[in-house]
Design a protein around this motif. Structure first.
Motif, short mmCIF file in Angstrom:
data_model
loop_
_atom_site.label_atom_id
_atom_site.label_comp_id
_atom_site.label_asym_id
_atom_site.label_seq_id
_atom_site.Cartn_x
_atom_site.Cartn_y
_atom_site.Cartn_z
N PHE A 68 0.86 -1.17 0.00
CA PHE A 68 0.00 0.00 0.00
C PHE A 68 0.90 1.22 0.00
CE2 PHE A 68 -3.96 1.74 -0.16
CZ PHE A 68 -4.58 2.16 1.00
N ILE A 69 0.67 2.15 -0.92
CA ILE A 69 1.56 3.29 -1.10
C ILE A 69 0.79 4.59 -0.96
CG2 ILE A 69 3.12 4.46 -2.71
CD1 ILE A 69 3.67 1.69 -3.96
N LEU A 70 1.35 5.51 -0.24
CA LEU A 70 0.78 6.85 -0.08
C LEU A 70 1.67 7.83 -0.83
CD1 LEU A 70 -1.43 8.54 1.44
CD2 LEU A 70 0.29 8.92 3.21
N SER A 71 1.07 8.67 -1.66
CA SER A 71 1.85 9.55 -2.54
C SER A 71 1.31 10.96 -2.55
CB SER A 71 1.84 9.00 -3.97
OG SER A 71 2.29 7.68 -4.04
N SER A 72 2.19 11.84 -3.01
CA SER A 72 1.79 13.20 -3.31
C SER A 72 2.68 13.72 -4.43
CB SER A 72 1.91 14.11 -2.09
OG SER A 72 1.64 15.45 -2.45
N LYS A 73 2.12 14.52 -5.33
CA LYS A 73 2.93 15.10 -6.39
C LYS A 73 3.66 16.35 -5.89
CE LYS A 73 0.13 13.38 -10.23
NZ LYS A 73 -0.71 13.75 -11.40
N LYS A 74 2.98 17.11 -5.03
CA LYS A 74 3.58 18.34 -4.49
C LYS A 74 3.13 18.52 -3.05
CE LYS A 74 3.99 21.05 -8.76
NZ LYS A 74 3.65 22.34 -9.42
N LEU A 75 4.05 18.38 -2.13
CA LEU A 75 3.71 18.48 -0.72
C LEU A 75 3.40 19.92 -0.29
CD1 LEU A 75 6.31 16.05 0.85
CD2 LEU A 75 3.82 15.80 0.94
N LEU A 76 2.45 20.01 0.64
CA LEU A 76 2.11 21.28 1.28
C LEU A 76 2.58 21.25 2.73
CD1 LEU A 76 -1.61 21.46 0.06
CD2 LEU A 76 0.38 22.52 -1.03
N LEU A 77 2.72 22.42 3.33
CA LEU A 77 3.10 22.47 4.75
C LEU A 77 2.10 21.69 5.61
CD1 LEU A 77 4.22 26.19 5.20
CD2 LEU A 77 5.69 24.15 5.26
N SER A 78 0.82 21.77 5.23
CA SER A 78 -0.24 21.13 6.00
C SER A 78 -0.21 19.62 5.90
CB SER A 78 -1.60 21.64 5.55
OG SER A 78 -1.77 21.40 4.16
#
Lengths: 111, 113
Positions: free
Chosen positions: B74-84
């Motif tokens: 199971f993979i958690l991803s983001s293309k562009k991280l935010l401070l939040s």
């Protein structure tokens, strides 16, 4: 909406001083209520599952009880190693894939 | 064994950078898998759950996505991280039945700077 409220937020006990943690819940049909222990920087560790009012479960110095509105985690003669955050969570019958967690009670047991 | 492997344990990433957190599980096949986020002083918030390969459900709108390319991954991803997006991320599994407790990994502490 399903809600879980834990009290107190923090509890400081002397070693050997018994007490109880409270978990009040509102859920549209309870499938199960869960207690977890979480040490700082670690994932929660499963303790108990309770399914119906009147049920009780014990593990060492811990005993969990359940009514239709709340659950108690009783700690008998606690030791410093019992210090941790204790989390309560409920799962509703109409939502098999979500556990609603409370914010936890941070327990400190002083020697 | 219902062991869950989650890595890395800690991660510091700049705003706008991508993210990939991986979770692999042992034990019974076809488990339900979960990603939770825990903010300081607050309860765990369910982000995603998966009942099978390629099946992802999202509980809250957000900057993150999840994928399940294999039964036990199971993979958690983001293309562009935010401070939040900073927080403590936990992967969990159950046994795929009703009335079952969840087992958690050791978590990843993500700090977005």
């Amino acid at each position: 909406e399903d809600q879980v409220t834990q009290s107190p937020e923090a509890l400081r006990l002397q070693e050997g001083e018994s007490s109880s943690l409270n978990c009040s819940y509102t859920v549209s049909g309870l499938r199960g209520l869960f207690w977890y222990r979480q040490d700082p920087g670690k994932g929660p560790e499963f303790l108990f599952t309770l399914y119906s009012a009147g049920e009780e479960k014990e593990k060492e110095r811990l005993k969990a009880t359940l009514t239709k509105k709340e659950s108690f985690l009783h700690i008998t003669a606690p030791k410093p190693e019992d210090s941790a955050t204790y989390l309560c969570a409920v799962q509703a019958k109409n939502n098999n894939n979500d556990m609603r967690f409370g914010a936890g009670t941070r327990l400190t047991v002083k020697p | 064994s219902q062991t869950i492997h989650q890595w890395p344990a800690t991660l510091v990433q700049p705003v706008g950078s991508p993210l990939s957190l991986e979770c692999t599980v042992e034990g019974t096949s076809n488990p339900n898998l979960y990603w939770y986020r825990q903010a300081a002083g607050r309860g765990l918030q369910l982000l995603f759950y998966s009942v099978g390969i390629g099946q992802i459900s999202s509980e809250v709108p957000q900057n993150l996505s999840a994928s399940r390319p294999q039964d036990r991954q199971f993979i958690l991803s983001s293309k562009k991280l935010l401070l939040s997006d900073s927080g403590f991320y936990l992967c969990a599994r159950d046994r795929g039945r009703y009335n079952t407790e969840a087992f958690f990994g050791q978590g990843t502490r993500l700090t977005v700077v």
